[in-house]
Motif scaffolding. Sequence first.
Motif, PDB file in Angstrom:
ATOM      1  N   ASP A 212     -42.889 -26.592 -10.115  1.00  0.00           N
ATOM      2  CA  ASP A 212     -42.486 -27.517  -9.611  1.00  0.00           C
ATOM      3  C   ASP A 212     -41.101 -26.851  -8.876  1.00  0.00           C
ATOM      4  OD1 ASP A 212     -43.040 -28.762 -11.823  1.00  0.00           O
ATOM      5  OD2 ASP A 212     -42.290 -27.136 -12.823  1.00  0.00           O
ATOM      6  N   SER A 213     -40.354 -29.036  -8.898  1.00  0.00           N
ATOM      7  CA  SER A 213     -39.516 -28.223  -7.895  1.00  0.00           C
ATOM      8  C   SER A 213     -37.820 -28.698  -7.865  1.00  0.00           C
ATOM      9  CB  SER A 213     -39.465 -29.239  -6.562  1.00  0.00           C
ATOM     10  OG  SER A 213     -39.836 -30.249  -6.598  1.00  0.00           O
ATOM     11  N   VAL A 214     -36.626 -28.391  -7.142  1.00  0.00           N
ATOM     12  CA  VAL A 214     -35.492 -29.904  -7.675  1.00  0.00           C
ATOM     13  C   VAL A 214     -35.646 -31.132  -7.762  1.00  0.00           C
ATOM     14  CG1 VAL A 214     -33.036 -29.886  -6.897  1.00  0.00           C
ATOM     15  CG2 VAL A 214     -33.987 -27.343  -6.068  1.00  0.00           C
ATOM     16  N   ALA A 215     -36.174 -31.233  -7.243  1.00  0.00           N
ATOM     17  CA  ALA A 215     -36.155 -32.857  -6.674  1.00  0.00           C
ATOM     18  C   ALA A 215     -37.397 -33.417  -7.918  1.00  0.00           C
ATOM     19  CB  ALA A 215     -37.055 -33.466  -5.831  1.00  0.00           C
ATOM     20  N   SER A 216     -38.697 -32.620  -8.724  1.00  0.00           N
ATOM     21  CA  SER A 216     -39.800 -33.449  -9.718  1.00  0.00           C
ATOM     22  C   SER A 216     -39.154 -33.027 -10.653  1.00  0.00           C
ATOM     23  CB  SER A 216     -40.551 -32.397  -9.487  1.00  0.00           C
ATOM     24  OG  SER A 216     -40.793 -30.731  -9.513  1.00  0.00           O
ATOM     25  N   ALA A 217     -37.705 -31.247 -11.045  1.00  0.00           N
ATOM     26  CA  ALA A 217     -37.360 -30.891 -12.531  1.00  0.00           C
ATOM     27  C   ALA A 217     -36.607 -32.650 -12.177  1.00  0.00           C
ATOM     28  CB  ALA A 217     -36.582 -30.178 -12.075  1.00  0.00           C
ATOM     29  N   LEU A 218     -35.705 -32.998 -11.741  1.00  0.00           N
ATOM     30  CA  LEU A 218     -34.458 -33.820 -11.957  1.00  0.00           C
ATOM     31  C   LEU A 218     -34.972 -35.170 -12.518  1.00  0.00           C
ATOM     32  CD1 LEU A 218     -31.816 -33.948  -8.918  1.00  0.00           C
ATOM     33  CD2 LEU A 218     -31.380 -33.921 -11.649  1.00  0.00           C
ATOM     34  N   ALA A 219     -36.427 -35.573 -11.463  1.00  0.00           N
ATOM     35  CA  ALA A 219     -37.398 -37.043 -12.216  1.00  0.00           C
ATOM     36  C   ALA A 219     -37.734 -36.868 -13.443  1.00  0.00           C
ATOM     37  CB  ALA A 219     -38.452 -36.933 -10.905  1.00  0.00           C
ATOM     38  N   TYR A 220     -38.454 -35.796 -13.649  1.00  0.00           N
ATOM     39  CA  TYR A 220     -38.451 -35.366 -15.438  1.00  0.00           C
ATOM     40  C   TYR A 220     -37.990 -35.925 -16.518  1.00  0.00           C
ATOM     41  CZ  TYR A 220     -40.992 -32.803 -19.196  1.00  0.00           C
ATOM     42  OH  TYR A 220     -41.908 -33.401 -20.127  1.00  0.00           O
ATOM     43  N   LEU A 221     -36.420 -35.033 -15.543  1.00  0.00           N
ATOM     44  CA  LEU A 221     -35.145 -35.288 -16.337  1.00  0.00           C
ATOM     45  C   LEU A 221     -34.912 -36.477 -17.117  1.00  0.00           C
ATOM     46  CD1 LEU A 221     -32.943 -32.254 -15.502  1.00  0.00           C
ATOM     47  CD2 LEU A 221     -34.276 -32.403 -17.839  1.00  0.00           C
ATOM     48  N   LYS A 222     -34.200 -37.525 -15.981  1.00  0.00           N
ATOM     49  CA  LYS A 222     -33.914 -38.788 -15.811  1.00  0.00           C
ATOM     50  C   LYS A 222     -35.049 -40.088 -16.416  1.00  0.00           C
ATOM     51  CE  LYS A 222     -31.511 -38.018 -12.040  1.00  0.00           C
ATOM     52  NZ  LYS A 222     -31.960 -38.948 -10.750  1.00  0.00           N
ATOM     53  N   GLN A 223     -36.863 -38.983 -16.118  1.00  0.00           N
ATOM     54  CA  GLN A 223     -37.665 -40.255 -16.721  1.00  0.00           C
ATOM     55  C   GLN A 223     -37.523 -39.488 -18.705  1.00  0.00           C
ATOM     56  OE1 GLN A 223     -41.758 -38.679 -15.976  1.00  0.00           O
ATOM     57  NE2 GLN A 223     -42.843 -40.112 -17.201  1.00  0.00           N
TER      58      GLN A 223
ATOM     59  N   GLU B 113     -25.894 -26.040  -8.569  1.00  0.00           N
ATOM     60  CA  GLU B 113     -26.387 -25.333  -7.917  1.00  0.00           C
ATOM     61  C   GLU B 113     -27.890 -25.078  -8.089  1.00  0.00           C
ATOM     62  OE1 GLU B 113     -22.474 -23.883  -9.810  1.00  0.00           O
ATOM     63  OE2 GLU B 113     -24.190 -24.579 -10.655  1.00  0.00           O
ATOM     64  N   HIS B 114     -28.715 -24.870  -7.639  1.00  0.00           N
ATOM     65  CA  HIS B 114     -29.532 -24.800  -6.986  1.00  0.00           C
ATOM     66  C   HIS B 114     -30.873 -24.631  -6.212  1.00  0.00           C
ATOM     67  CE1 HIS B 114     -28.840 -27.824  -4.962  1.00  0.00           C
ATOM     68  NE2 HIS B 114     -30.089 -28.395  -4.707  1.00  0.00           N
ATOM     69  N   PHE B 115     -31.650 -23.989  -6.285  1.00  0.00           N
ATOM     70  CA  PHE B 115     -32.799 -23.290  -4.913  1.00  0.00           C
ATOM     71  C   PHE B 115     -33.993 -23.243  -5.655  1.00  0.00           C
ATOM     72  CE2 PHE B 115     -30.536 -19.882  -6.940  1.00  0.00           C
ATOM     73  CZ  PHE B 115     -31.250 -19.048  -7.942  1.00  0.00           C
ATOM     74  N   GLU B 116     -35.044 -23.891  -4.692  1.00  0.00           N
ATOM     75  CA  GLU B 116     -36.383 -23.572  -5.195  1.00  0.00           C
ATOM     76  C   GLU B 116     -36.723 -21.991  -5.316  1.00  0.00           C
ATOM     77  OE1 GLU B 116     -37.682 -26.870  -5.121  1.00  0.00           O
ATOM     78  OE2 GLU B 116     -36.023 -27.932  -4.071  1.00  0.00           O
ATOM     79  N   PRO B 117     -37.999 -22.775  -6.418  1.00  0.00           N
ATOM     80  CA  PRO B 117     -38.849 -20.750  -6.513  1.00  0.00           C
ATOM     81  C   PRO B 117     -38.837 -20.763  -5.158  1.00  0.00           C
ATOM     82  CG  PRO B 117     -39.710 -23.169  -7.502  1.00  0.00           C
ATOM     83  CD  PRO B 117     -38.400 -24.003  -7.101  1.00  0.00           C
ATOM     84  N   SER B 118     -38.960 -19.391  -5.780  1.00  0.00           N
ATOM     85  CA  SER B 118     -39.712 -18.491  -4.053  1.00  0.00           C
ATOM     86  C   SER B 118     -40.984 -18.606  -3.598  1.00  0.00           C
ATOM     87  CB  SER B 118     -39.419 -16.979  -4.335  1.00  0.00           C
ATOM     88  OG  SER B 118     -40.424 -16.356  -4.977  1.00  0.00           O
TER      89      SER B 118
END
Length: 477
Positions: free
Chosen positions: A359-370, A383-388
């Motif tokens: 997952d990513s920050v963008a995909s997670a936000l999209a999932y929450l909104k959906q 605060e946010h940063f991507e998986p390593s």
Amino acid sequence: MVGYIFLGLVAVFLAVILVRAMLFRPKKQPEVKPEPVVFDGDKAVDSLAQLVRCKTVSYSDPALEDDAEFEKLVALLPRLYPKVFEICEFQRLPGRALLLRWPGKRDDAPSVMMAHYDVVPVNEESWQKPPFAGIIEDGVLWGRGTLDTKGTLNGALSAADALIRQDFQPENDLYFAFSGGEEINGPGADNIVQYFIDNKITPALVLDEGGAVVENVFPGVKQPCGLIGIGEKGLLNAQFRTLSTGGHASSPKPHTPVGILSRACTRVEGKPFKMHITKPAAEMFDTLGRHSTFLYRLIFANLWCFGWVLDVLGRTSGGEMNALLRTTVAFTQMEGSSARNVIPPEAKMVANMRLNPDDSVASALAYLKQTVKDDAVEITALEHFEPSRISQTDCDAWDKVASTVAETWPGCLVSPYLMVQCSDSRHYGRISDKVYRFCAMALSGEERATIHGHNERIPVATIHKTVEFYIRLLQKC
């Protein structure tokens, strides 16, 4: 006829999964013959006690920090590890970053040993012993930072100091990289990485805090497991916000701001993120699953068929296995009205999320909104940063770390895993895919619970083992 065909297919299916389970046995491991190591154990314990007595508590608000305590620790280092500071080049970088270089016979394949020397705040009244007194009692050293991670810093530098006294020189350059702001996601580690980039230094191995030698963490496995993180999840603090006209609580509308957010909360909790068996999880299942009971071997040898079992267990039970497999959402804060009889004009809540590597920050936000499906709820990233980046396990760097774990804790099962917490090591993904996370300690569940909690402490025997581990690892570098 159709019935016979169906029974035949069932028989073939059962045969396939049973044979796969029976063949899913532990892989042959090389025999471990650890060489004894020599160092001053009492000195290592005393050095860590002195580090603990430095009250290096980091806060997001710098005004709350005591800079003199951080300077006290830095000034202590040359006295505690004199041989290291005689031989190594030492420099300070912005963000309370400390970097030492131990020149090796070559400089083309350097290794980096990481730690951080800041600690989280404490509620001193809840401790059995003063958290910054460095008290040693009944074979245990008490204090904030003994485990997270002044113990690691002390282990690495005590090992280097002992080896230098024995006239040892590493084959390749060795760097000791320490941050004074890891607990607040400070810039120290990132500044060290930028220094490496600017000076065209590419680490062949990086080791930071992470896994440990632990027991009872994998279903059906009785042996201790030495877990080495090869990646870590990302972080997203997602804010949910809704507005209203406010008003008196005596005549509310059908849905108040708090009610609207509560509905959003239950929708998200009721529809967990999709499960992903990423490289760290797959390699952990393949390594430890082979040592499990037959029932679990049946599952882990046939995830193509029984992956849904892990999915259902994770959805219903949560916990560490679930965190390994999916992005998790923990609602941690909610704000509403400042008065009991007033409908708030604004209400907010925050979910602390740990992002699966797929997952990513963008995909997670999209999932929450959906999932929330409510235009009245604004969802934004704080605060946010991507998986390593995920590190390699089929390379010399992994073999060095894994073999050292096996030599220091004979009988443990060494395995990759996915670190669900965050660490400074994520920054090193910019320059290396050989970044590993292992805190060089055997820790019980009770001991792990004291990290960021009350009564953090470390047995003297564990301090010795940490130094022993680093001596063995540095000799391989």
